[in-house]
Design a protein around this motif. Structure first.
Motif, PDB file in Angstrom:
ATOM      1  N   ALA A  40       0.816  -1.220   0.000  1.00  0.00           N
ATOM      2  CA  ALA A  40       0.000   0.000   0.000  1.00  0.00           C
ATOM      3  C   ALA A  40       0.850   1.270   0.000  1.00  0.00           C
ATOM      4  O   ALA A  40       0.483   2.269  -0.628  1.00  0.00           O
ATOM      5  CB  ALA A  40      -0.941   0.001   1.205  1.00  0.00           C
ATOM      6  N   VAL A  41       1.989   1.226   0.700  1.00  0.00           N
ATOM      7  CA  VAL A  41       2.784   2.457   0.848  1.00  0.00           C
ATOM      8  C   VAL A  41       3.177   3.077  -0.502  1.00  0.00           C
ATOM      9  O   VAL A  41       3.041   4.293  -0.687  1.00  0.00           O
ATOM     10  CB  VAL A  41       4.006   2.214   1.762  1.00  0.00           C
ATOM     11  N   PRO A  42       3.612   2.261  -1.489  1.00  0.00           N
ATOM     12  CA  PRO A  42       3.928   2.893  -2.790  1.00  0.00           C
ATOM     13  C   PRO A  42       2.707   3.507  -3.464  1.00  0.00           C
ATOM     14  O   PRO A  42       2.851   4.382  -4.314  1.00  0.00           O
ATOM     15  CB  PRO A  42       4.457   1.716  -3.625  1.00  0.00           C
ATOM     16  N   LEU A  43       1.510   3.080  -3.049  1.00  0.00           N
ATOM     17  CA  LEU A  43       0.288   3.646  -3.639  1.00  0.00           C
ATOM     18  C   LEU A  43      -0.208   4.876  -2.875  1.00  0.00           C
ATOM     19  O   LEU A  43      -1.171   5.528  -3.285  1.00  0.00           O
ATOM     20  CB  LEU A  43      -0.823   2.587  -3.665  1.00  0.00           C
ATOM     21  N   MET A  44       0.424   5.182  -1.719  1.00  0.00           N
ATOM     22  CA  MET A  44       0.049   6.364  -0.932  1.00  0.00           C
ATOM     23  C   MET A  44       0.888   7.538  -1.425  1.00  0.00           C
ATOM     24  O   MET A  44       1.922   7.855  -0.843  1.00  0.00           O
ATOM     25  CB  MET A  44       0.284   6.118   0.555  1.00  0.00           C
ATOM     26  N   ARG A  45       0.442   8.143  -2.506  1.00  0.00           N
ATOM     27  CA  ARG A  45       1.260   9.174  -3.140  1.00  0.00           C
ATOM     28  C   ARG A  45       0.662  10.554  -2.949  1.00  0.00           C
ATOM     29  O   ARG A  45      -0.549  10.706  -2.946  1.00  0.00           O
ATOM     30  CB  ARG A  45       1.377   8.891  -4.637  1.00  0.00           C
ATOM     31  N   ASP A  46       1.491  11.564  -2.811  1.00  0.00           N
ATOM     32  CA  ASP A  46       1.115  12.990  -2.818  1.00  0.00           C
ATOM     33  C   ASP A  46       0.270  13.428  -1.633  1.00  0.00           C
ATOM     34  O   ASP A  46       0.225  14.583  -1.304  1.00  0.00           O
ATOM     35  CB  ASP A  46       0.315  13.385  -4.086  1.00  0.00           C
ATOM     36  N   ARG A  47      -0.470  12.501  -1.066  1.00  0.00           N
ATOM     37  CA  ARG A  47      -1.364  12.897   0.019  1.00  0.00           C
ATOM     38  C   ARG A  47      -0.992  12.123   1.269  1.00  0.00           C
ATOM     39  O   ARG A  47      -0.355  11.082   1.186  1.00  0.00           O
ATOM     40  CB  ARG A  47      -2.816  12.625  -0.382  1.00  0.00           C
ATOM     41  N   PRO A  48      -1.397  12.632   2.452  1.00  0.00           N
ATOM     42  CA  PRO A  48      -1.028  11.925   3.677  1.00  0.00           C
ATOM     43  C   PRO A  48      -1.632  10.522   3.720  1.00  0.00           C
ATOM     44  O   PRO A  48      -2.818  10.356   3.456  1.00  0.00           O
ATOM     45  CB  PRO A  48      -1.621  12.794   4.782  1.00  0.00           C
ATOM     46  N   GLY A  49      -0.831   9.515   3.996  1.00  0.00           N
ATOM     47  CA  GLY A  49      -1.336   8.145   4.082  1.00  0.00           C
ATOM     48  C   GLY A  49      -1.734   7.816   5.512  1.00  0.00           C
ATOM     49  O   GLY A  49      -1.252   8.417   6.473  1.00  0.00           O
ATOM     50  N   ARG A  50      -2.645   6.861   5.622  1.00  0.00           N
ATOM     51  CA  ARG A  50      -3.135   6.462   6.945  1.00  0.00           C
ATOM     52  C   ARG A  50      -3.235   4.954   7.019  1.00  0.00           C
ATOM     53  O   ARG A  50      -3.822   4.320   6.139  1.00  0.00           O
ATOM     54  CB  ARG A  50      -4.540   7.031   7.188  1.00  0.00           C
ATOM     55  N   VAL A  51      -2.671   4.373   8.078  1.00  0.00           N
ATOM     56  CA  VAL A  51      -2.858   2.957   8.346  1.00  0.00           C
ATOM     57  C   VAL A  51      -3.517   2.836   9.721  1.00  0.00           C
ATOM     58  O   VAL A  51      -3.040   3.458  10.686  1.00  0.00           O
ATOM     59  CB  VAL A  51      -1.518   2.188   8.339  1.00  0.00           C
ATOM     60  N   VAL A  52      -4.600   2.104   9.811  1.00  0.00           N
ATOM     61  CA  VAL A  52      -5.264   1.881  11.097  1.00  0.00           C
ATOM     62  C   VAL A  52      -5.456   0.373  11.276  1.00  0.00           C
ATOM     63  O   VAL A  52      -6.053  -0.285  10.424  1.00  0.00           O
ATOM     64  CB  VAL A  52      -6.634   2.595  11.177  1.00  0.00           C
TER      65      VAL A  52
END
Lengths: 256, 268
Positions: B130-142
């Motif tokens: 998922a991390v490589p797909l969290m681009r340009d915007r703040p990513g969130r993992v819960v």
């Protein structure tokens, strides 16, 4: 403002102590924006008047109150004044706090007493003053502002750390005792935020680098970032969450 | 309506175990806050489809995706599909879990492996994907944890260990991903009335469900069981931009149950 009218805290009265600057100011603004009528309390006048003016300018409702949280008689009188002017307090944000940096062996009796009185005993006094009306109505929210230092040992900040650890315990005890009355009590515990005290420390470049190296997000928090968490904890949406200390610290305590 | 500061318009959320219970409540809440939502499920395609239909009724894009989390090798291809369909991932909610509810001495090694594969191995694989797909915007993992991560529960020995590992990963990942602007947090619910809770009570501890719920509620300071919506509101806050400085924490949302002293519980 449409948002204030229909916000999650519409119709609620919130009392924020230490509301003149820093975290207290940011939380007061956020609660106002979420629809609450905000009683902004502080020891001295001008700054807190400015905060209430700011809330009103954004379409919210607010009023300033002079309050010395360390004096039980003043707490009683001013919470009664808030209730008389705005209605009974639904949301109490115990935020006022102080600190000094001093080797423990050099801390005077008076300094110790003042820090404990301001940071811990005052939260008990304010909670005790507003809880009866919350119990009578079967709904209330108490948010105590703690600190990540409440669970660590920091040299030269003994009284401060002790007071904040006490805030955690106060939070748990009040949460359990008053849960049946619809009152939720939680602790919002910040890490390094962009307020007066860390700002001074961070003026020194080496200290700044050292502090930031300890924070996974590589930045300190802005006071405004405490607002939405306070709104959530003050809102009906957090009804199942009580007795907890939530660290808002850029990941710092997670990496200890 | 203002939703706890959480406006997620344009965000893409992936929720595992989202066809029912807590996962479904979380997916619908994120969709209400504006996010497009991938509903991951293992068994119940029909209910996953219903969840997607509800997400679409809210005006968002939805996608039901079957994934066997006991097979960590299937995780990366699933995220490749999400990448193709949505172009990005902003929010990953790790909710699914499964275990064999039995005493630890009776756990077969394949049961242990499966429990850890779902809650730990596949979680790591999902974050990696998922991390490589969290681009340009703040990513969130819960990550959704549970009481068993820090307190012993009958028949929960292995799952509790997996959840404790999950909470440890929350801290490590918060440290590693913080500099990328990605926050990683956990939520740890108490009793939430779901199919899973009923399954545990009936199959794990062989009690009558309604009676067990009544007894737990009596011990819970707020005197009620939690709902999926309680947990979803907290997840929605953590997923929002407003929670940008909050990371590495696992927030207990249990109506106060675990802050009560055991001595007090005996009096109840």
């Amino acid at each position: 403002m449409a948002e204030a009218a229909g916000g999650p805290l519409a119709g609620r009265v919130a009392l924020v102590t230490g509301a003149s600057r820093g975290l207290g100011r940011a939380i007061a603004l956020a609660l106002g924006e979420a629809g609450a009528t905000v009683a902004c309390a502080a020891r001295s006048g001008d700054q807190v008047e400015a905060v209430t003016a700011e809330i009103r300018a954004r379409g919210g409702r607010a009023r300033a109150f002079r309050l010395d949280v360390t004096r039980a008689d003043d707490v009683r009188a001013q919470t009664a004044a808030v209730a008389g002017a705005l209605g009974a307090v639904d949301v109490l944000v115990n935020n006022a706090g102080i600190t000094i940096q001093r080797k423990t062996l050099e801390v005077s009796d008076a300094e110790w007493d003042t820090i404990l009185a301001t940071n811990l005993t005052a939260m008990f006094l304010c909670a005790r003053a507003v809880a009866p009306a919350m119990i009578a109505r079967g709904w209330g929210r108490i948010i105590n502002v703690g600190s990540m230092w409440g669970k660590s040992g920091v040299p030269r900040y003994t009284a401060y750390c002790v007071s904040k650890a006490g805030v955690d315990a106060l939070t748990r005890c009040l949460a359990v005792e008053w849960a049946r009355h619809g009152i939720r009590v939680n602790c919002l515990a910040p890490g390094y935020m962009n307020t007066d005290f860390p700002r001074e420390a961070m003026a020194d470049e080496r200290t700044r680098a050292l502090i930031l190296s300890k924070v996974p997000l590589r930045r300190i928090g802005e006071p405004e970032e405490a607002g939405p968490l306070a709104v959530y904890l003050a809102s009906p949406a957090s009804d199942f969450l009580t007795g907890q200390t939530i660290y808002l610290d850029g990941g710092q305590t997670a990496s200890w | 309506m203002v939703t706890d500061g959480g406006r997620l318009a344009g965000r893409v959320a992936v929720v595992t175990g989202a066809s029912r219970g807590m996962g479904r409540a979380i997916a619908l809440r994120l969709a209400r806050d504006g996010a497009d939502c991938v509903v991951m499920y293992r068994r119940d395609a029909a209910r996953a489809g219903e969840a997607v239909a509800e997400i679409e009724r809210l005006g968002r894009r939805g996608l039901a995706l079957r994934l066997e989390l006991a097979e960590p090798a299937e995780v990366a291809p699933a995220f490749a599909r999400i990448g193709e369909a949505f172009g990005r991932v902003d929010i990953l909610v790790w909710n699914a879990a499964a275990t064999a509810f039995r005493p630890t001495l009776e756990q077969k090694s394949h049961n242990v492996d499966r429990t850890f594969a779902i809650s730990v191995d596949s979680f790591v694989a999902a974050v990696q994907a998922a991390v490589p797909l969290m681009r340009d915007r703040p990513g969130r993992v819960v990550a959704v944890s549970g009481i068993d991560s820090h307190q012993a529960m009958t028949a929960h020995g292995v799952l509790g260990a997996a959840k404790a590992a999950l909470e440890s990963l929350v801290r490590s990942l918060a440290m590693e991903l913080g500099p990328l602007g990605i926050t990683v947090n956990g939520v740890s619910p108490g009793l939430v009335e779901t199919d899973s809770a009923q399954f545990y009570v009936e199959r794990g501890i062989s009690r009558e469900y309604t009676d067990a719920v009544k007894r737990i509620v009596a011990l819970t300071p707020v005197r009620r069981a939690g709902t999926g919506e309680d947990v979803a509101a907290l997840v929605a806050y953590l997923a929002s931009d407003a929670a940008a400085f909050l990371t590495g924490q696992t927030i207990v949302i249990d109506g106060g149950l675990t802050v009560v002293s055991p001595l007090n519980l005996m009096q109840a």
